[in-house]
Motif scaffolding. Structure first.
Motif, PDB file in Angstrom:
ATOM      1  N   GLY B  98      46.156  66.426  35.278  1.00  0.00           N
ATOM      2  CA  GLY B  98      46.189  66.676  36.711  1.00  0.00           C
ATOM      3  C   GLY B  98      44.813  66.548  37.339  1.00  0.00           C
ATOM      4  N   TRP B  99      43.839  67.077  36.653  1.00  0.00           N
ATOM      5  CA  TRP B  99      42.465  66.985  37.139  1.00  0.00           C
ATOM      6  C   TRP B  99      42.054  65.525  37.267  1.00  0.00           C
ATOM      7  N   TRP B 100      42.313  64.748  36.211  1.00  0.00           N
ATOM      8  CA  TRP B 100      41.948  63.342  36.246  1.00  0.00           C
ATOM      9  C   TRP B 100      42.761  62.587  37.296  1.00  0.00           C
ATOM     10  N   GLY B 101      44.042  62.905  37.345  1.00  0.00           N
ATOM     11  CA  GLY B 101      44.924  62.228  38.295  1.00  0.00           C
ATOM     12  C   GLY B 101      44.494  62.453  39.730  1.00  0.00           C
ATOM     13  N   LEU B 102      44.114  63.680  40.024  1.00  0.00           N
ATOM     14  CA  LEU B 102      43.680  63.977  41.389  1.00  0.00           C
ATOM     15  C   LEU B 102      42.351  63.296  41.689  1.00  0.00           C
ATOM     16  N   LYS B 103      41.501  63.255  40.678  1.00  0.00           N
ATOM     17  CA  LYS B 103      40.172  62.688  40.886  1.00  0.00           C
ATOM     18  C   LYS B 103      40.206  61.157  40.961  1.00  0.00           C
ATOM     19  N   ASP B 129      41.604  74.449  43.093  1.00  0.00           N
ATOM     20  CA  ASP B 129      40.903  74.826  41.866  1.00  0.00           C
ATOM     21  C   ASP B 129      39.724  73.900  41.595  1.00  0.00           C
ATOM     22  N   MET B 130      39.892  72.636  41.949  1.00  0.00           N
ATOM     23  CA  MET B 130      38.881  71.636  41.621  1.00  0.00           C
ATOM     24  C   MET B 130      37.623  71.795  42.466  1.00  0.00           C
ATOM     25  N   VAL B 131      37.810  72.014  43.751  1.00  0.00           N
ATOM     26  CA  VAL B 131      36.639  72.121  44.614  1.00  0.00           C
ATOM     27  C   VAL B 131      36.139  73.558  44.638  1.00  0.00           C
ATOM     28  N   LYS B 156      39.159  83.265  39.520  1.00  0.00           N
ATOM     29  CA  LYS B 156      38.501  82.221  38.728  1.00  0.00           C
ATOM     30  C   LYS B 156      39.245  80.892  38.854  1.00  0.00           C
ATOM     31  N   HIS B 157      40.564  80.965  38.731  1.00  0.00           N
ATOM     32  CA  HIS B 157      41.341  79.730  38.794  1.00  0.00           C
ATOM     33  C   HIS B 157      42.511  79.850  39.756  1.00  0.00           C
ATOM     34  N   TRP B 158      42.960  78.707  40.213  1.00  0.00           N
ATOM     35  CA  TRP B 158      44.148  78.628  41.037  1.00  0.00           C
ATOM     36  C   TRP B 158      45.261  77.965  40.247  1.00  0.00           C
ATOM     37  N   LEU B 211      43.715  69.652  49.652  1.00  0.00           N
ATOM     38  CA  LEU B 211      44.216  68.425  49.028  1.00  0.00           C
ATOM     39  C   LEU B 211      43.934  67.215  49.912  1.00  0.00           C
ATOM     40  N   ALA B 212      44.270  67.344  51.192  1.00  0.00           N
ATOM     41  CA  ALA B 212      44.038  66.232  52.111  1.00  0.00           C
ATOM     42  C   ALA B 212      42.557  65.886  52.185  1.00  0.00           C
ATOM     43  N   THR B 213      41.721  66.916  52.187  1.00  0.00           N
ATOM     44  CA  THR B 213      40.275  66.702  52.269  1.00  0.00           C
ATOM     45  C   THR B 213      39.760  65.979  51.031  1.00  0.00           C
ATOM     46  N   VAL B 214      40.151  66.496  49.884  1.00  0.00           N
ATOM     47  CA  VAL B 214      39.727  65.883  48.624  1.00  0.00           C
ATOM     48  C   VAL B 214      40.122  64.424  48.585  1.00  0.00           C
ATOM     49  N   VAL B 215      41.363  64.160  48.955  1.00  0.00           N
ATOM     50  CA  VAL B 215      41.875  62.805  48.866  1.00  0.00           C
ATOM     51  C   VAL B 215      41.170  61.886  49.847  1.00  0.00           C
TER      52      VAL B 215
END
Lengths: 223, 223
Positions: B98-103, B129-131, B156-158, B211-215
């Motif tokens: 998921g991390w890789w997929g989102l990135k 969680d990523m940002v 710590k995590h989401w 999510l929208a921002t990251v993308v």
DNA sequence: CTGGATCCATGATGATACTG
DNA sequence: CAGTATCATCATGGATCCAG
């Protein structure tokens, strides 16, 4: 060239990732490139039963998605395949798979099952890292059938890679793959040359059988 | 029942793991079971283009390897599929993907691409969680098309899961999938009911578009 | 309705041989 | 060394059907 264009058509990060790396053989190509750049035949050696057609297809797909780059030196036929930064980012995926594989999917080798030193050393590093009360800084240099590998503990994690060490090794091991296998499985140290300071060699001997220990412990309990 | 028995025959932890979970669709089944037990048709809904034959086959394989257990209540036809502890151990693999997929593998939805609220919420949790400079303890309760989901930050995590919250939610969101999608994509908050203390709702509104921002940030730079 | 099974079509992969 | 070519087979997709 028939290109695999199967998608999942989910609006989902996992599905998106698997569209890029989920095909049969793909993650194994990435596994082998994570330890260093390789040539087509190097990959064929390690992947065993893959056909050249399939490997070609996988490499093209990985180039298309920007995971792999092919270095073609003008005038030479040699092509070196290496991971791009995007491909390097798949290391956590491979590590997670390795952790799970060692914990739940391990089997002792079948009769006549091909075994590559690089994969054996990956398993060793993974096993040491998994149990690791071994928070030490240590560098082992393996010379197996003429190829060089490094297993390294940085005080927090243990990892492996292909190639020669950048700094002086604490222990240098010279052997053929089958002799290395016997050492790791705790069967014998025949035909394995181990060089280094006595204390370092002693720690090496203690840790090198971690894989066998981990596996034995599981064999008694799991499927 | 034709069973997929393809192996890699490598003596390698990664190959061993992929023999168990590397087939097409398999990791997506695990993805959907990680958020809670599901019935056959629940899985069909989420997996979209899978055929019942293939899903049956995957579930049998996963039962064989001890990754999935089927709870068949005597006298009832309902079958609930859930992950065993061995299956739960695959969470790091899914998270890494998921991390890789989102990135690296994200794309905005295609026209008419099916979208399931559960997958959308997974992506949201993954993005936060990523940002995450968002080290807060927070629990959001989503009620989407009659189903309940939770997104939770534990400081710590989401993470996300299906089902109702065990403790009181800070924010409760009620909407249909398409309205939720528009909220997440920062398009509009029409037809989305958001309940909770004002400060909590404010933080929710700030984080939900992560999510929208990251993308967007990636779209400008990557393929 | 849930939880599948069945049939056929197609495309991905495997096996083997060969080539610039 | 880095692939291509050809053929066989098997896994998957697509559609429909069915029993409790």
């Amino acid at each position: 060239m028939t290109r695999n264009v199967r998608t999942y058509d989910h609006f989902c990060v996992i599905a998106r990732a698997l569209e890029d790396v989920g095909d049969r053989w793909t993650l194994l190509v990435i596994r082998d490139l994570l330890s260093g750049a390789k040539r087509f035949t190097d990959l064929m050696d390690r992947l065993g039963a893959i056909t050249p057609k399939t490997l070609t297809q996988r490499l093209r797909e990985l180039e298309d998605t920007g995971i792999v780059a092919a270095d073609r030196t003008p005038g030479r036929r040699e092509v070196w395949y290496r991971l791009t930064p995007v491909g390097e980012d798949l290391r956590p995926v491979i590590d997670a798979l390795g952790w799970w594989g060692l914990k739940h999917a391990w089997r002792w080798p079948q009769e006549n099952e091909p075994m590559h030193a690089e994969h054996l050393l990956r398993a060793v590093a993974q096993a040491i890292d998994m149990v690791a009360d071994a928070h030490v800084t240590e560098l082992w240099h393996f010379r197996i059938d003429g190829a060089d590998y490094v297993i390294e503990g940085d005080g927090k994690h243990w990892s492996h890679r292909a190639g020669t060490p950048q700094v002086a090794a604490d222990v240098t091991i010279t052997a053929r793959t089958d002799a290395l296998k016997r050492l790791i499985f705790g069967e014998s140290d025949l035909d394995v040359e181990i060089e280094g300071a006595s204390a370092k060699v002693q720690r090496f001997r203690k840790l090198i059988t971690t894989l066998a220990t981990v596996v034995s412990a599981q064999e008694t309990s799991s499927r």
